[in-house]
Design an enzyme around this catalytic site. Structure first.
Site, mmCIF file in Angstrom:
data_model
loop_
_atom_site.group_PDB
_atom_site.id
_atom_site.type_symbol
_atom_site.label_atom_id
_atom_site.label_comp_id
_atom_site.label_asym_id
_atom_site.label_seq_id
_atom_site.Cartn_x
_atom_site.Cartn_y
_atom_site.Cartn_z
ATOM 1 C CG ASP A 95 -0.290 0.066 2.503
ATOM 2 O OD1 ASP A 95 0.935 0.246 2.530
ATOM 3 O OD2 ASP A 95 -0.978 -0.049 3.525
ATOM 4 C CB SER A 96 0.299 4.599 -1.117
ATOM 5 O OG SER A 96 -0.863 4.990 -0.391
ATOM 6 N N GLY A 97 0.813 3.809 2.114
ATOM 7 C CA GLY A 97 1.004 4.473 3.396
ATOM 8 C C GLY A 97 -0.066 5.515 3.680
ATOM 9 N N GLY A 98 -0.862 5.849 2.652
ATOM 10 C CA GLY A 98 -1.890 6.871 2.818
ATOM 11 C C GLY A 98 -2.855 6.538 3.941
ATOM 12 C CG PHE A 99 -5.818 3.009 5.694
ATOM 13 C CD1 PHE A 99 -7.146 3.384 5.558
ATOM 14 C CD2 PHE A 99 -5.463 2.203 6.766
ATOM 15 C CE1 PHE A 99 -8.106 2.956 6.478
ATOM 16 C CE2 PHE A 99 -6.408 1.776 7.684
ATOM 17 C CZ PHE A 99 -7.732 2.148 7.538
ATOM 18 C CG ASP A 149 -5.347 6.649 -0.915
ATOM 19 O OD1 ASP A 149 -4.279 6.372 -0.322
ATOM 20 O OD2 ASP A 149 -6.410 6.047 -0.685
ATOM 21 C CD GLN A 192 -10.078 7.121 -0.552
ATOM 22 O OE1 GLN A 192 -11.167 7.068 0.035
ATOM 23 N NE2 GLN A 192 -9.042 6.340 -0.211
ATOM 24 N N GLY A 219 -11.135 3.683 1.176
ATOM 25 C CA GLY A 219 -11.986 4.486 2.043
ATOM 26 C C GLY A 219 -13.314 3.834 2.367
ATOM 27 C CB CYS A 307 -11.933 -27.215 8.828
ATOM 28 S SG CYS A 307 -10.563 -26.165 8.288
ATOM 29 C CB CYS A 309 -6.787 -25.838 8.144
ATOM 30 S SG CYS A 309 -7.252 -25.695 9.877
#
Lengths: 381, 381
Positions: A95-99, A149, A192, A219, A307, A309
Site C-alpha cells: 500500500d502507499s502508506g496513505g491509509f 491517496d 475515494q 476508504g 475443515c 486445515c
C-alpha cells in the site's frame, strides 16, 4: 509467463458482475478473485512465508508506512528487497502508506505535495506524499504499488469528501509521472469519494483516464453501515474499466467479499482473519466463535467440523482454547492458520464456482450458511 | 520394539563415563544422550509438535504442576491424555511438580505427606504430594513419571539439605508403592542433597535400593557456581547404577551438558534454548548473541554461519532482528527453532562421537569453541 500487468479474464459469470481472472506480475500470476493476507511488518503475523504459500495465498500485502518506519527502507534494500527480506517468492502488493498516515499518525498536516506527520512508533517527524510513497515502494521492490491517496474518515461531509477526491486525483497524477520507463512494478490508482456515489464515479473515471494497471476502491469499511459500504463498492466499480483488475481495500467480512465479487471485484485484503485469530476468534463457514470462552473447554472436536486445515486435522477445540488462555504463541499460530485457510478456501470456491458457471447458486448457498462474521456471535455447531 | 523400561547401552566411551544408549518407552525409543525440549503448558513454546519432531527431538517434557493448574487433568484426560491433547506421538516425560511447588508457588506448608500451597495463577489453595503427583502423572499418561521430591534452594545449610533428602526419600518410597502393577509408565527417582557430596551419594544409594526405572539428579543449576554444579552431578551419578538411565534436571548450558555426558548422564532438559530465543538471544556453537542489539541491523547473513536449520537456511540476521524488535511472533518462532536445532544437533554429535569412539576429542574441540553460554556476550563472527 505473460508480461507484468497482463490481466486475463478467464470466465465471466452470466448473472452477476463476477469474473475469474489472472493477473501477471514480475513474481508470477495471481489467480483472481484473490484474498491477500496482510504482512504489515514484513510477516503475515505468526506464519512463515512457506506456511502462507502452503495455505494457498498467491500474493501478500506489505505496508509501506510500517516498513518505512521499522526496519526502514535502507535495511530492506540492503537485504535485497522486500521479497528476499521476508522470504516470500510470490507477488507482493504494497500500500502507499496513505491509509496509515490518515489513521495511525498524529499531528498530521496536509500540504499540496503530501502529508507531514509524527511516527506512531517514536514520534519522529516524517513526510509522505506521492513522490515519497512511490520511491519507497520502488525501493521495496513490490510487484504492485498503490498510489498515494487521502482516505477521509466516516462520517465525512460532502465538501471534505470532494476535497479529498481532488487531492487524491492530483496525487494520483504525480504517482503516474513517477513511474520509471520499463519498470515491471504495476501501479494501481485508488478511488475515494466517501459515501457519495457521484464523487466515487467521478474519481473512478478520472483515474481511469490516467491509465493505471489496476484500480482499487479505498476508504470503505471505515465504520459505515454495510449497505453504504456495498453501495460505495458498486459506485466505485461502475466507473472503472472492465479490462483491468479491481481491488477492494480492507474489506474482510466474508459475506461482504462474496457480495463484492458479484459486483466485479477481483482482489481483497484484510487483517481480520489474522487479528481475530490472535484475539481468540475462530472464523468458520457458519460464523465467528469465541474460542477462549467456556463452551469449548472440554470439546475434543476440531475448531471447524469438516475443515481440512492443519489445525483442524491435528488439534481439538479444548487444546486450542487452552493455548489461547495460557497465552501460548502456538494458540495464535494455530488459529491464524485456520482463519487464513477459511478465507483462502472460500476464494478457491469462488473461483471454481465462476469457472463452473454456478457462482450465483454457490453465492446463495454461502450467504445462507454465513452468520454475521463481525458480531463474533457464539453458536456451537 | 522392546518392553518399556529396557535400557540398551550401545557404546561406552573408553576415557570418560560417557555412554550411548537407547531407552524404550510405551511410545517408542529415546536415543541417548538426549536433550528434551520443555513443553511446560502442553506445548514447546512457539512450535508445533511436528516441527519439534522434525528438529530431531525424540522426547519432550511436560510440567505436572502447570498442567494440573491449567487446563486441569480432567480436560486433558477427557481429550485422550497428554499425547493426544498436544499432538505429540513420541515419548513424554512429566516432572512431578516438586520443583515448581518449591520455586513458583507461595504460602507453602510442608507436611509429612506433601505440600500445601497457593497456585501462582489464581491463588487457589492446592495440595501436592507423592500420591497426588503420581496419580496426576498416571492420568496424563506420560511415558516417564518423576517421583515427587523436595528441591531445596541455594544456598542451603547442611541440616536443611539433610532434611530435604530424608523427605525426598520417604516420598520416593510412597511413589514406588503407587505404581500400578503392569503399568507401562516408567518412574524415575530424584537425587537431592544440595552441594553436600555425601548426602548426594547417600540419597542415590537409597533410591537405587528402591528399584526405580531410572534416576535423576535434581536440585542443581539453582544458582550455585559451575564447579559446585558439576561436583553435584559427579557425586549424584557416583551412587547410581550403571544399568539404568540418568537424567540431569534443568541443566541447559551446552558446555555443562557435554561435561555431564562425560560423567555418564544420559538425559537433559532445560527451558534455556526456548526462553532465551523469545527474549532475543541466539545460541550458537561459538556463543550467545543478543539479536535485538544494533550489530545485526543490516546483516544479510544467517543467524549462525554454516547452520542447516530452517531459520538459517531461509532468513537473515537483519530480518530476525527486525521481527524480534517489532514484537512479531515469527521472530520468537524462528529463533526458538534455531536454538532448539543447535541443542538437538549437539546431542546428535555427542551420540555419533561416542559411537565412533572419538568423544574425548570431540568434547575437547567443542569446549574449545564454546564461549560462556550464560553470559550472552556479544561477539559477531
Amino acid at each position: 509467463m505473460n508480461a507484468p500487468g497482463t490481466f486475463e479474464i478467464l470466465a465471466l459469470d452470466q448473472s452477476s458482475g463476477a469474473r475469474r481472472g489472472r493477473l501477471w506480475t514480475a513474481h508470477g500470476a495471481v489467480e483472481t478473485p484473490a484474498f491477500m493476507p496482510v504482512g504489515t511488518q514484513a510477516t503475515v503475523k505468526g506464519m512463515t512465508p512457506h506456511e502462507v504459500a502452503a495455505l494457498g495465498a498467491g500474493i501478500v500485502l506489505g505496508n509501506t508506512y510500517h516498513l518505512a518506519i521499522r526496519p526502514g527502507v535502507d535495511i530492506i534494500e540492503a537485504c535485497g528487497g522486500l521479497h528476499r527480506f521476508m522470504g516470500w517468492t510470490g507477488p507482493i502488493l504494497t500500500d502507499s502508506g496513505g491509509f496509515q498516515v490518515f489513521s495511525l499518525a498524529t499531528l498530521r498536516k496536509i500540504q499540496p505535495d503530501g502529508v507531514s506527520f509524527q511516527s506512531h512508533v517514536d514520534g519522529t517527524r516524517l513526510f509522505l506524499g506521492p513522490r515519497e510513497a512511490m520511491e519507497i515502494q520502488r525501493r521495496l521492490g513490490s510487484d504492485i504499488a498503490m498510489a498515494f491517496d487521502e482516505c477521509p474518515p466516516y462520517p465525512c461531509d460532502r465538501e471534505y469528501a470532494c476535497q479529498a477526491v481532488d487531492r487524491t486525483l492530483s496525487w494520483a497524477a504525480l504517482c503516474v509521472q513517477q513511474r520509471a520507463a520499463g519498470s515491471e512494478q504495476l501501479v494501481f490508482g485508488i478511488v475515494q469519494g466517501g459515501v457519495y456515489g457521484d464523487l466515487r464515479r467521478r474519481c473512478a473515471r478520472e483515474l481511469t483516464a490516467m491509465g493505471f494497471d489496476g484500480y482499487a476502491v479505498g476508504g470503505v469499511s471505515v465504520g459505515e453501515p454495510e449497505a453504504e459500504l456495498l453501495a460505495s463498492v458498486r459506485e466505485g466499480v461502475a466507473g472503472l474499466p472492465a479490462a483491468r483488475p479491481r481491488y477492494l481495500m480492507g474489506v474482510g467480512v466474508l459475506r461482504q467479499m462474496v457480495e463484492s465479487v458479484a459486483m466485479g471485484v477481483d482482489m481483497f485484503d484484510c487483517i481480520m482473519p489474522t487479528r481475530l485469530a490472535r484475539h481468540g476468534t475462530a472464523l468458520t463457514r457458519t460464523g465467528a466463535y469465541p474460542v477462549k470462552a467456556g463452551a469449548w473447554k472440554c470439546d475434543p472436536r476440531p475448531v471447524e467440523l469438516g475443515c481440512t486445515c492443519y489445525t483442524c486435522a491435528t488439534f481439538s477445540r479444548a487444546y486450542v482454547r487452552h493455548l489461547l488462555n495460557a497465552n501460548e504463541i502456538l494458540g495464535a499460530r494455530l488459529l491464524t492458520g485456520h482463519n487464513l485457510h477459511r478465507y483462502l478456501e472460500t476464494m478457491r470456491e469462488v473461483r471454481q464456482a465462476i469457472e463452473d458457471g454456478v457462482f450465483t447458486e454457490w453465492r446463495k448457498e454461502f450467504l445462507h450458511g454465513t452468520m454475521d462474521q463481525e458480531g463474533a456471535t457464539a453458536c456451537i455447531v
